[in-house]
Design an enzyme around this catalytic site. Structure first.
Site: not given
Ligand code: G6P
Length: 612
Positions: A2, A27, A73, A99-100, A485, A489, A492, A508, A607
């Site tokens: 948020c 955000r 969010w 926000n929170g 990574e 990417k 995402e 394996h 983010k």
């Protein structure tokens, strides 16, 4: 999670708020809303992006010199018009953006319901707005400020909030615990935001609210207090962000701009720290804790997401060169498992935003147990650098694309510098090797530029495999976290399932997945594992898998085996992770674009994750 913005002054608030929301959209972007105050309060909110809100408000009354805006969010309640912020208390006395997470919202809600309140939304924020109002109405002659203060004393959880009061239309009240809030100081005007990016075009003077602080702000006055009502002297900081760094600058997406910025970002990370002339790597931010690090029995690296991957690369480098045992943990796991930590431990917390809730909580835990905690952060002045004993800023500049790119390479750069500096100090690296490594590091920016020049080739490869359902990424040693990574990417931003694996582990399990439809991205640069990785490539080919190999320039052996090769320049092993990740970032970017995905704002992600 948020983004919140606010304005109080003499200008029209609306353009400032809507632009601010666009800057903060990274955000969270499932719904947005604005409240404008012009004697009375008008609220507009809807599901969707900030641009949907703009369309929604187009023909409405946008007047007002005071206002607040929110981009959400979702945590409590699905994204819809009703759950969007601002939330107005039942009788219209208070308007709140938040926000929170209010953790005890359910208990508070039940109490409010038993006192006659009803709720329109499923959010914890509406509980807070009604709680403030309930306190305001049930105590006699109380100010809005006092009502907010009393309400916050009952709240458990995290918040960055802005509150407007119907009876005091010339003030805004801001408060913070756990979620960031910055206040910009203009001329008879103040700006509020979750981070400094919406503020920089108006003023460079800011106050970062600390946990447990609140600000009661009029057009020409700001009073800073603790939530317990002790008056504080505000500490004004000058921010060092220029406006170009938060614009797309001609690129289609922030992510692409940030990928291409990496040569400069890494130079900025080096600046004043790596000197070929003085034959030295020096991280001034660690000066006061160097004896602690040198005597550490163990280094524990914590982080989340991409920052955790940077930590894994750091583990290989620190163990190799500093010869100190290293463990790497997800901050979210570390904090909940009663870890054994002593005063001989050094904890390195890695975070681009410096606000990730789990990383912050893990830092607090490590400090309580006596460890020395070092931060590696990008955002200057964020909560993590203020919570740690010492630290190193990555100085990569603002990263806006939700998928982290330049922040990752800057973090790895810092960890590489740290490993080499400690390695030299501790006598593990001789002068000749040290000089070779310094040269190798100094060449990283120009070598990244060479890789970026292959973007047309990488785009062609991406277009060819854009419809694959699965991808496998393989690497060994410090290149295994780079494989992780690369896979992250892709997941995402293109929503293709991808896994990163240590190349030798492929047999394996993942080998069972390989068929002619399965692209396997193998990082196969020339190092001590090279022959083994060549064998892994042969194993994939024997099962008709498609191999996209990241190779050292001039490699003919793999060129003859793989379906595609992308070359990275030769360099010392310690800096190859910084090079090998670049093609992986570009592959994901071009695949996401080819699949018409929203690259900068992928679904469900944000983010900065300031909730636990
Ligand atoms: C979110 C972001 C990731 C990031 C992670 C950790 O999940 O989408 O890109 O790696 O948070 O964030 P931090 O700011 O602590 O590095």
């Amino acid at each position: 999670m948020c983004g919140i913005v606010g304005y109080i002054g003499h200008k029209d608030a609306y353009p400032i708020l809507i632009k601010g929301l666009k800057r903060l959209e990274y955000r969270g972007y499932d719904s947005a809303g604005i409240a404008l105050i012009n004697g009375k309060t008008r609220t507009y909110k809807c599901k969707g992006k900030v641009s949907d809100l703009e369309t929604f408000i187009a023909n409405q009354d946008k007047s007002g010199n005071i206002g607040m805006g929110h981009t959400r969010w979702a945590t409590h309640g699905e994204p819809n018009d009703v759950n969007a912020h601002p939330h107005i208390s039942e009788n219209g006395y208070f308007t709140v953006i938040h926000n929170g997470i209010i953790e005890n919202y359910d208990t508070l809600k039940k109490e409010l319901i038993s006192n006659g309140y009803s709720f329109k939304s499923e959010t914890d924020t509406e509980v807070l707005s009604n709680l403030i109002e309930y306190i305001f109405l049930s105590k006699k002659e109380i100010t809005a400020e006092k009502a907010v203060r009393y309400a916050l004393s009952k709240v458990i959880g995290a918040y960055g909030i802005l509150v407007a009061a119907k009876d005091e239309t010339n003030i805004l009240i801001a408060a913070r615990k756990g979620s960031p809030l910055v206040i910009g100081i203009g001329h008879n005007e103040y700006f509020f935001a979750s981070d400094a990016t919406p503020i920089v075009e108006h003023t460079k003077s800011v106050i970062y609210l600390d946990d447990g602080q609140m600000a009661i702000v009029e057009r020409d006055n700001l009073m800073l207090k603790t939530i317990q009502n002790d008056v504080l002297k505000p500490e004004v900081t000058e921010i060092d962000i220029n406006i170009e760094s938060i614009e797309k600058d001609g690129y289609d997406h922030f992510m692409l701009k940030e990928i291409f910025e990496q040569p400069i970002a890494i130079k900025d990370t080096f600046r004043g720290r790596v000197s070929k002339r003085h034959q030295r790597i020096y991280l001034g931010g660690l000066h006061k804790v160097l004896p602690k690090i040198n005597n550490a029995k163990r280094i524990i690296i914590i982080g989340c997401g991409t920052s955790w991957h940077a930590g894994l690369v750091g583990e290989y480098l620190l163990e190799e060169y500093a010869r100190i045992p290293v463990e790497v943990e997800y901050a979210s796991e570390f904090r909940y498992r009663n870890p054994i930590i002593t005063e001989d431990d050094v904890v390195i917390a890695i975070s681009q935003s410096g606000e990730t809730a789990d990383t912050l909580a893990a830092i607090k835990l490590a400090k309580e147990k006596g460890a020395t905690v070092i931060g590696v952060c990008n955002v200057v002045g964020a909560s993590i650098p203020r919570e740690t004993h010492a630290g190193v800023y990555t100085h990569a500049g603002p990263e806006i694309g939700v998928a982290s790119t330049k922040a990752f390479t800057a973090q790895v750069t810092v960890l590489t510098m740290m490993a080499l500096m400690l390695g030299r100090e501790r006598g593990n690296i001789d002068a000749k090797l040290y000089m070779e490594m310094i040269t190798a590091m100094s060449n990283v920016p120009k070598n990244i530029t060479k890789i970026l020049e292959q973007s047309d080739l990488i785009k062609k490869i991406a277009d060819k495999y854009k419809d694959a359902s699965n991808f496998l990424y393989l690497g060994r040693g410090a290149l295994f976290p780079v494989a992780l990574e690369g896979a992250l990417k892709l997941k995402e931003i293109s929503y293709i399932h991808a896994e990163g694996y240590p190349a030798a582990e492929m047999k394996h399990g993942p080998i069972a997945l390989i068929d002619e439809k399965m692209p396997v991205v193998v990082i196969a640069t020339k190092d001590k594992s090279y022959e083994k990785v060549v064998t892994n490539i042969q194993e994939v080919k024997a099962r008709k898998g498609v191999v996209i190999a990241i190779v050292t320039e001039g490699d003919q052996i793999i060129k003859n085996l793989a379906n595609h090769v992308i070359e990275v320049p030769k360099g010392h092993d310690s800096i190859i992770p910084l090079l090998a990740v670049i093609p992986l970032q570009l592959i994901s970017y071009y695949i996401a674009v080819a699949r018409d995905c929203n690259v900068d704002q992928p679904r469900n992600l944000a983010k900065s994750v300031t909730v636990e």
